[in-house]
Scaffold this motif. Structure first.
Motif, short mmCIF file in Angstrom:
data_model
loop_
_atom_site.label_atom_id
_atom_site.label_comp_id
_atom_site.label_asym_id
_atom_site.label_seq_id
_atom_site.Cartn_x
_atom_site.Cartn_y
_atom_site.Cartn_z
N THR A 1 0.83 -1.20 0.00
CA THR A 1 0.00 0.00 0.00
C THR A 1 0.87 1.26 0.00
OG1 THR A 1 -1.79 -1.13 1.14
CG2 THR A 1 -1.78 1.28 1.28
N VAL A 2 1.87 1.28 0.85
CA VAL A 2 2.77 2.44 0.90
C VAL A 2 3.51 2.59 -0.43
CG1 VAL A 2 4.80 3.43 2.03
CG2 VAL A 2 3.03 2.33 3.41
N ALA A 3 4.05 1.50 -0.95
CA ALA A 3 4.78 1.56 -2.23
C ALA A 3 3.86 2.03 -3.36
CB ALA A 3 5.38 0.20 -2.56
N ASN A 4 2.64 1.52 -3.40
CA ASN A 4 1.69 1.94 -4.44
C ASN A 4 1.37 3.42 -4.31
OD1 ASN A 4 1.45 -0.54 -5.76
ND2 ASN A 4 -0.19 -1.22 -4.41
N ASN A 5 1.22 3.90 -3.09
CA ASN A 5 0.94 5.32 -2.88
C ASN A 5 2.10 6.21 -3.32
OD1 ASN A 5 -1.66 4.91 -1.94
ND2 ASN A 5 -1.05 4.85 0.20
N VAL A 6 3.32 5.76 -3.04
CA VAL A 6 4.51 6.51 -3.50
C VAL A 6 4.51 6.56 -5.02
CG1 VAL A 6 7.03 6.50 -3.63
CG2 VAL A 6 5.90 6.04 -1.45
N LEU A 7 4.28 5.43 -5.65
CA LEU A 7 4.26 5.41 -7.12
C LEU A 7 3.14 6.29 -7.67
CD1 LEU A 7 4.98 1.64 -7.83
CD2 LEU A 7 6.47 3.60 -8.34
N LYS A 8 1.99 6.23 -7.05
CA LYS A 8 0.85 7.04 -7.51
C LYS A 8 1.18 8.53 -7.45
CE LYS A 8 -3.98 7.91 -6.38
NZ LYS A 8 -5.07 7.63 -5.44
N GLU A 9 1.84 8.94 -6.40
CA GLU A 9 2.14 10.36 -6.21
C GLU A 9 3.36 10.84 -6.99
OE1 GLU A 9 0.34 12.67 -4.57
OE2 GLU A 9 -1.14 11.07 -4.28
N ALA A 10 4.37 9.99 -7.16
CA ALA A 10 5.65 10.45 -7.69
C ALA A 10 5.95 10.00 -9.12
CB ALA A 10 6.78 9.99 -6.77
N ASP A 11 5.21 9.04 -9.65
CA ASP A 11 5.46 8.52 -10.99
C ASP A 11 4.89 9.49 -12.03
OD1 ASP A 11 5.93 7.02 -13.25
OD2 ASP A 11 4.48 5.45 -12.76
N SER B 1 4.50 5.33 -15.58
CA SER B 1 5.08 4.11 -16.14
C SER B 1 4.99 2.92 -15.18
CB SER B 1 6.55 4.35 -16.48
OG SER B 1 7.29 4.62 -15.30
N GLY B 2 4.59 3.17 -13.96
CA GLY B 2 4.54 2.11 -12.96
C GLY B 2 5.83 1.97 -12.17
N ALA B 3 6.78 2.85 -12.44
CA ALA B 3 8.07 2.85 -11.72
C ALA B 3 8.61 4.28 -11.73
CB ALA B 3 9.05 1.90 -12.41
N LEU B 4 9.49 4.56 -10.78
CA LEU B 4 10.10 5.89 -10.73
C LEU B 4 11.39 5.90 -11.53
CD1 LEU B 4 9.72 6.85 -6.96
CD2 LEU B 4 8.16 7.31 -8.85
N SER B 5 11.49 6.84 -12.43
CA SER B 5 12.74 7.06 -13.16
C SER B 5 13.65 7.89 -12.27
CB SER B 5 12.46 7.81 -14.46
OG SER B 5 12.08 9.15 -14.17
N PRO B 6 14.92 8.01 -12.63
CA PRO B 6 15.80 8.89 -11.85
C PRO B 6 15.25 10.31 -11.75
CG PRO B 6 17.12 7.50 -13.27
CD PRO B 6 15.68 7.26 -13.64
N MET B 7 14.70 10.82 -12.84
CA MET B 7 14.17 12.19 -12.81
C MET B 7 12.92 12.30 -11.94
SD MET B 7 16.33 14.06 -14.24
CE MET B 7 17.62 12.95 -13.72
N ASP B 8 12.07 11.25 -11.95
CA ASP B 8 10.91 11.24 -11.04
C ASP B 8 11.39 11.33 -9.59
OD1 ASP B 8 9.06 10.83 -13.13
OD2 ASP B 8 9.04 8.66 -12.86
N PHE B 9 12.42 10.55 -9.27
CA PHE B 9 12.94 10.52 -7.91
C PHE B 9 13.55 11.86 -7.53
CE2 PHE B 9 16.12 9.70 -4.63
CZ PHE B 9 15.33 9.07 -3.69
#
Length: 140
Positions: A100-110, A114-122
């Motif tokens: 749940t936490v990981a999905n929320n991070v992806l939802k907010e920061a992706d 793409s379903g994953a954080l790129s270096p620039m997203d991070f």
């Protein structure tokens, strides 16, 4: 400080620096020979990145590498779960809570969805956090 026959610095003497849940990843990422040993130059690189004078964007890119457990240049859900586990303690959260936490991070920061954080997203995410730089700074 003690050196082995390959002149690599052993860092068990750097207890304060490496007494964190990402010590193995820090060593792996900064080891220029990919042998889990740090040369003097590797140590200089590491302390440069972890210094107060390192630009936050550069610091964020190195932290991204530390968090990218599988080395595929993306932070996927599995990488984020590993980060969360290390930050909270290996068995403190149920797997569904980690997801749940990981999905929320992806939802907010992706940003690219793409379903994953790129270096620039991070980097974008890290630069929004006021405490980011101070959390990744070692004062000597």
């Amino acid at each position: 400080m003690y050196r082995d026959h390959d002149a690599n610095v052993k860092f068990n003497l750097f207890h304060d620096t490496f007494a964190n849940p990402f010590a193995d990843r820090i060593i792996e990422v900064f080891s220029s020979q990919n042998d889990n040993h740090l040369s003097f130059e590797d140590l200089l690189d590491m302390f440069s990145v972890l210094s107060e004078n390192c630009p936050d964007r550069v610091k964020a890119l190195w932290i991204f590498k530390i968090y990218d457990f599988d080395g595929d240049t993306f932070l996927k859900k599995s990488d984020l779960i590993n980060v969360i586990r290390r930050l909270t303690g290996i068995n403190t959260l149920e797997f569904r809570d980690l997801e749940t936490v990981a999905n929320n991070v992806l939802k907010e920061a992706d940003i690219s969805q793409s379903g994953a954080l790129s270096p620039m997203d991070f980097v974008h995410l890290a630069l929004k956090l006021p405490e980011f730089s101070s959390c990744f700074t070692v004062r000597l």
